[in-house]
Design a protein around this motif. Structure first.
Motif, PDB file in Angstrom:
ATOM      1  N   ILE A 365       1.079  -1.400   0.203  1.00  0.00           N
ATOM      2  CA  ILE A 365       0.259   0.209  -0.400  1.00  0.00           C
ATOM      3  C   ILE A 365       1.218   1.217   0.298  1.00  0.00           C
ATOM      4  O   ILE A 365       1.466   1.356   1.054  1.00  0.00           O
ATOM      5  CB  ILE A 365      -1.437  -0.296   1.125  1.00  0.00           C
ATOM      6  CG1 ILE A 365      -1.804  -1.520   1.401  1.00  0.00           C
ATOM      7  CG2 ILE A 365      -1.718   0.974   0.984  1.00  0.00           C
ATOM      8  CD1 ILE A 365      -2.512  -1.329   2.422  1.00  0.00           C
ATOM      9  N   LEU A 366       0.423   2.291  -0.583  1.00  0.00           N
ATOM     10  CA  LEU A 366       1.630   3.001  -0.834  1.00  0.00           C
ATOM     11  C   LEU A 366       0.363   4.621  -0.752  1.00  0.00           C
ATOM     12  O   LEU A 366      -0.396   4.138  -1.881  1.00  0.00           O
ATOM     13  CB  LEU A 366       2.000   3.467  -2.077  1.00  0.00           C
ATOM     14  CG  LEU A 366       2.784   2.779  -2.926  1.00  0.00           C
ATOM     15  CD1 LEU A 366       3.318   2.664  -4.092  1.00  0.00           C
ATOM     16  CD2 LEU A 366       4.160   1.927  -2.057  1.00  0.00           C
ATOM     17  N   SER A 367       0.827   5.208   0.338  1.00  0.00           N
ATOM     18  CA  SER A 367      -0.304   6.442   0.395  1.00  0.00           C
ATOM     19  C   SER A 367       0.637   7.562   0.730  1.00  0.00           C
ATOM     20  O   SER A 367       2.042   7.284   1.550  1.00  0.00           O
ATOM     21  CB  SER A 367      -0.364   5.974   2.242  1.00  0.00           C
ATOM     22  OG  SER A 367      -1.942   4.785   2.036  1.00  0.00           O
ATOM     23  N   GLY A 368      -0.085   8.911   0.699  1.00  0.00           N
ATOM     24  CA  GLY A 368       0.559   9.912   1.052  1.00  0.00           C
ATOM     25  C   GLY A 368       0.100  11.105   0.100  1.00  0.00           C
ATOM     26  O   GLY A 368      -1.008  10.465  -0.206  1.00  0.00           O
ATOM     27  N   ILE A 369       0.392  11.983  -0.589  1.00  0.00           N
ATOM     28  CA  ILE A 369      -0.038  13.211  -1.353  1.00  0.00           C
ATOM     29  C   ILE A 369       0.790  12.890  -2.393  1.00  0.00           C
ATOM     30  O   ILE A 369       1.943  12.114  -2.573  1.00  0.00           O
ATOM     31  CB  ILE A 369       0.996  14.128  -1.198  1.00  0.00           C
ATOM     32  CG1 ILE A 369       0.696  15.101   0.834  1.00  0.00           C
ATOM     33  CG2 ILE A 369       0.635  16.043  -1.425  1.00  0.00           C
ATOM     34  CD1 ILE A 369      -0.837  15.173   1.111  1.00  0.00           C
ATOM     35  N   TRP A 370       0.329  13.251  -3.467  1.00  0.00           N
ATOM     36  CA  TRP A 370       0.446  12.622  -5.380  1.00  0.00           C
ATOM     37  C   TRP A 370       0.489  14.243  -5.696  1.00  0.00           C
ATOM     38  O   TRP A 370      -0.721  14.629  -5.914  1.00  0.00           O
ATOM     39  CB  TRP A 370      -1.158  11.304  -5.825  1.00  0.00           C
ATOM     40  CG  TRP A 370      -0.656  10.100  -4.555  1.00  0.00           C
ATOM     41  CD1 TRP A 370      -0.754   9.927  -3.151  1.00  0.00           C
ATOM     42  CD2 TRP A 370      -0.375   8.970  -5.368  1.00  0.00           C
ATOM     43  NE1 TRP A 370      -1.113   8.783  -3.128  1.00  0.00           N
ATOM     44  CE2 TRP A 370      -0.063   8.224  -4.660  1.00  0.00           C
ATOM     45  CE3 TRP A 370      -0.075   8.641  -6.578  1.00  0.00           C
ATOM     46  CZ2 TRP A 370      -0.151   6.990  -5.194  1.00  0.00           C
ATOM     47  CZ3 TRP A 370       1.344   7.319  -6.555  1.00  0.00           C
ATOM     48  CH2 TRP A 370       0.819   6.517  -6.013  1.00  0.00           C
ATOM     49  N   LYS A 371       0.993  14.147  -6.786  1.00  0.00           N
ATOM     50  CA  LYS A 371       1.180  14.953  -7.396  1.00  0.00           C
ATOM     51  C   LYS A 371       1.121  14.600  -9.301  1.00  0.00           C
ATOM     52  O   LYS A 371       2.137  13.766  -8.788  1.00  0.00           O
ATOM     53  CB  LYS A 371       2.766  16.100  -7.676  1.00  0.00           C
ATOM     54  CG  LYS A 371       2.524  17.606  -8.333  1.00  0.00           C
ATOM     55  CD  LYS A 371       1.008  18.611  -8.010  1.00  0.00           C
ATOM     56  CE  LYS A 371       1.723  19.494  -9.134  1.00  0.00           C
ATOM     57  NZ  LYS A 371       0.026  20.562  -8.668  1.00  0.00           N
ATOM     58  N   ALA A 372       0.109  15.387 -10.331  1.00  0.00           N
ATOM     59  CA  ALA A 372       0.182  14.628 -11.382  1.00  0.00           C
ATOM     60  C   ALA A 372       0.430  13.073 -11.650  1.00  0.00           C
ATOM     61  O   ALA A 372       1.521  13.153 -12.647  1.00  0.00           O
ATOM     62  CB  ALA A 372       1.276  15.780 -12.070  1.00  0.00           C
ATOM     63  N   GLY A 373      -0.218  12.518 -11.040  1.00  0.00           N
ATOM     64  CA  GLY A 373      -0.335  10.957 -11.007  1.00  0.00           C
ATOM     65  C   GLY A 373       1.523  10.526 -10.534  1.00  0.00           C
ATOM     66  O   GLY A 373       1.080   9.658 -10.801  1.00  0.00           O
ATOM     67  N   ASN A 374       2.084  11.249  -9.379  1.00  0.00           N
ATOM     68  CA  ASN A 374       3.288  10.874  -8.930  1.00  0.00           C
ATOM     69  C   ASN A 374       3.097  10.850  -7.218  1.00  0.00           C
ATOM     70  O   ASN A 374       2.642  11.719  -7.179  1.00  0.00           O
ATOM     71  CB  ASN A 374       4.423  11.367 -10.060  1.00  0.00           C
ATOM     72  CG  ASN A 374       4.579  11.183 -11.131  1.00  0.00           C
ATOM     73  OD1 ASN A 374       4.162   9.864 -11.591  1.00  0.00           O
ATOM     74  ND2 ASN A 374       4.776  11.932 -12.133  1.00  0.00           N
ATOM     75  N   LEU A 375       3.579   9.702  -6.920  1.00  0.00           N
ATOM     76  CA  LEU A 375       3.178  10.010  -5.175  1.00  0.00           C
ATOM     77  C   LEU A 375       4.837  10.377  -4.954  1.00  0.00           C
ATOM     78  O   LEU A 375       6.008  10.476  -5.207  1.00  0.00           O
ATOM     79  CB  LEU A 375       4.030   8.446  -4.800  1.00  0.00           C
ATOM     80  CG  LEU A 375       4.091   8.511  -3.391  1.00  0.00           C
ATOM     81  CD1 LEU A 375       2.760   9.050  -2.585  1.00  0.00           C
ATOM     82  CD2 LEU A 375       3.874   6.946  -2.729  1.00  0.00           C
ATOM     83  N   LEU A 376       4.365  12.020  -4.320  1.00  0.00           N
ATOM     84  CA  LEU A 376       5.439  12.794  -4.068  1.00  0.00           C
ATOM     85  C   LEU A 376       6.195  12.733  -2.435  1.00  0.00           C
ATOM     86  O   LEU A 376       7.689  12.150  -2.176  1.00  0.00           O
ATOM     87  CB  LEU A 376       5.350  14.370  -3.953  1.00  0.00           C
ATOM     88  CG  LEU A 376       4.485  14.902  -4.830  1.00  0.00           C
ATOM     89  CD1 LEU A 376       4.412  16.298  -4.778  1.00  0.00           C
ATOM     90  CD2 LEU A 376       6.069  14.868  -6.416  1.00  0.00           C
ATOM     91  N   GLU A 377       5.571  12.080  -1.101  1.00  0.00           N
ATOM     92  CA  GLU A 377       5.446  12.348  -0.065  1.00  0.00           C
ATOM     93  C   GLU A 377       4.806  10.312   0.551  1.00  0.00           C
ATOM     94  O   GLU A 377       3.594  10.987   0.760  1.00  0.00           O
ATOM     95  CB  GLU A 377       5.896  13.079   0.500  1.00  0.00           C
ATOM     96  CG  GLU A 377       4.453  13.663   1.229  1.00  0.00           C
ATOM     97  CD  GLU A 377       5.172  15.654   1.850  1.00  0.00           C
ATOM     98  OE1 GLU A 377       4.932  15.079   3.345  1.00  0.00           O
ATOM     99  OE2 GLU A 377       5.293  16.055   1.118  1.00  0.00           O
TER     100      GLU A 377
END
Length: 378
Positions: A365-377
Motif C-alpha cells: 500500500i502506497l499512501s501519501g501526497i500525490w502530484k500529477a499521478g506521482n507519489l511525492l511523499e
C-alpha cells in the motif's frame, strides 16, 4: 391491476399517458395493447396486427361521438412510430399483399361511419352544424393516424389497391356519409366547407391534398433533417418525437420549445449513444453514455459533459468511480486497473493529486501526497 400491467410491460408509453395527470379507463387501454400483442410475449402475426390496428382506431373514433370517449392509444406518437417502423420493414411480397388485403377488408368493416349517420340523423336542427363539424374533425384525425402509421407503406397500398389510403378513405366517407346529408350541409353556411372539400375531391382527385399537416400532428421535413413527432400550435417540436439528422445521427425522446428536453436516446452514426436526461439539447442530469471506443459512463452530466458522481468503465477493463468536473476525473474517487491494483483518493484533471492510497495486488500500500499521478511523499 390493468394500470399495473400497462406500467410494467410498456413503461415508456405509460409515462406518456400519465404525464397529463388525467384519469383514464385502464381496462380499455390494457385491452388495446393486448390487441397489439404488446403485453404478451407472443409474436404478432399478419393479418391479426393490421386487423387490431383498424379495430382500435375504429372503436376510438366511434367513442368520440359519445359522452364517454375511449382513450385513443393511436394518438401517442411513440405508438405510431413503432407501428410505422414495423410496416417500413415489410419487404416480402406475400406479406405486403396480405397486409394490403387486410387493410381493404378492415376499411370496409369500419363501424364509425354508420355511427356518424345515426348521430347526425338524430340531432336537433340547432345542433346539426356543430355535430357535423365534430364528425368531420374526427374523420380527419382517423386519416392522420393511418397516414402516420402507413407513411412508408403507402406506396404498397397504392400499388395493390390502385388508390392511396387517403383517397380510399375519402371515397368511403363521401359515398356513405357526406352524400346522405349533402343538401343540409350545403344549406348551412357553417358546414358548406365540408361539402366543398369532397366536391373538389370528386371533381379532381389529383388536386386533393394528401399530405399530413405539420401542425399539431406527426412529422416535418426540411432540407436537412426528418422529424416524426409531436408539434406545438406554433409549429415547433414539443412533446415526444424522433428526428433523423442529415449527419445520420438520430434522437428519440422528449422535446420542449424545439430543443431536446427530458428523457431521450441519442444515437451517433459512429456507434456512440447516450440514454438519459436532456436540458436544452444537452445531456444534463442522470444518463448513460456509450462511446464508439467502447468506454461506458453512467452517472451525472452537466451541459453535455460528465459532471458530478459517475462510473466510467474503460474498454481495456479499467474502471473509475467517483467525482467528475467538466469531463475530467476531479475530486474523490476510486480507479481500478484491469490488473487488480486500485487507487483511492483525490484526483485533479484525470490524475492522482492530493491525498490518496495505491493498493497493489501484491499487498503493498502506497499512501501519501500525490502530484500529477506521482507519489511525492508517503
Amino acid at each position: 391491476m390493468a394500470e399495473n400491467a400497462v406500467k410494467e410491460k410498456v413503461q415508456e408509453i405509460y409515462m406518456l399517458i400519465t404525464r397529463a395527470g388525467k384519469h383514464h379507463n385502464w381496462e380499455t387501454i390494457k385491452e388495446d395493447f393486448e390487441k397489439l400483442f404488446w403485453l404478451d410475449p407472443t409474436e404478432s402475426a399478419e393479418p391479426c396486427l393490421t386487423q387490431a390496428i383498424w379495430n382500435i382506431v375504429d372503436e376510438s373514433a366511434s367513442s368520440q361521438l359519445t359522452l364517454s370517449p375511449r382513450y385513443n392509444i393511436m394518438k401517442l406518437v411513440k405508438v405510431k412510430m413503432t407501428l410505422n417502423q414495423y410496416y417500413a420493414k415489410k419487404i416480402d411480397e406475400n406479406s405486403i399483399k396480405k397486409i394490403c388485403q387486410a387493410i381493404s377488408v378492415e376499411m370496409g368493416n369500419m363501424t364509425f361511419i354508420d355511427k356518424c349517420l345515426n348521430v347526425l340523423s338524430s340531432c336537433a336542427t340547432d345542433t346539426f352544424a356543430p355535430t357535423a363539424s365534430r364528425i368531420y374533425d374526427i374523420f380527419l384525425e382517423v386519416k392522420r393516424i393511418f397516414s402516420s402509421i402507413y407513411m412508408h407503406f403507402e406506396k404498397h397500398i397504392t400499388k395493390e389497391l390502385n388508390e392511396s389510403l387517403s383517397e380510399k378513405l375519402d371515397k368511403i366517407f363521401y359515398d356513405n356519409f357526406i352524400v346522405q346529408f349533402s343538401i343540409r350541409l350545403n344549406q348551412d353556411r357553417d358546414t358548406k366547407y365540408i361539402l366543398a372539400e369532397f366536391e373538389k375531391f370528386q371533381k379532381n382527385k389529383s388536386s386533393f391534398d394528401e399530405s399530413i399537416p405539420c401542425l399539431n400532428t406527426n412529422f416535418a421535413i426540411n432540407e436537412r433533417n426528418y422529424y416524426f413527432g409531436e408539434i406545438s400550435e406554433e409549429g415547433i417540436r414539443e412533446g415526444y418525437g424522433k428526428i433523423e439528422y442529415s449527419s445520420k445521427d438520430t434522437y428519440e425522446g422528449f422535446w420542449h420549445k424545439d430543443k431536446r428536453h427530458g428523457r431521450g436516446l441519442y444515437l451517433h452514426k459512429n456507434g456512440g449513444k447516450y440514454l438519459g436526461n436532456f436540458i436544452e439539447n444537452l445531456p444534463t442530469g442522470q444518463g448513460c453514455k456509450i462511446y464508439n471506443s467502447g468506454n461506458t459512463y453512467t452517472g451525472e452530466f452537466l451541459n453535455g459533459k460528465k459532471h458530478g458522481q459517475g462510473v466510467m468503465k474503460f474498454n481495456n477493463g479499467d474502471t473509475f468511480e467517483g467525482e467528475w468536473v467538466n469531463d475530467d476525473m476531479h475530486g474523490i474517487g476510486k480507479y481500478t486497473w484491469n490488473t487488480g491494483d486500485y487507487y483511492i483518493g483525490s484526483f485533479v484533471h484525470d490524475r492522482q493529486e492530493g491525498k490518496g492510497s495505491l493498493f497493489l495486488i501484491n499487498g503493498m500500500i502506497l499512501s501519501g501526497i500525490w502530484k500529477a499521478g506521482n507519489l511525492l511523499e508517503s
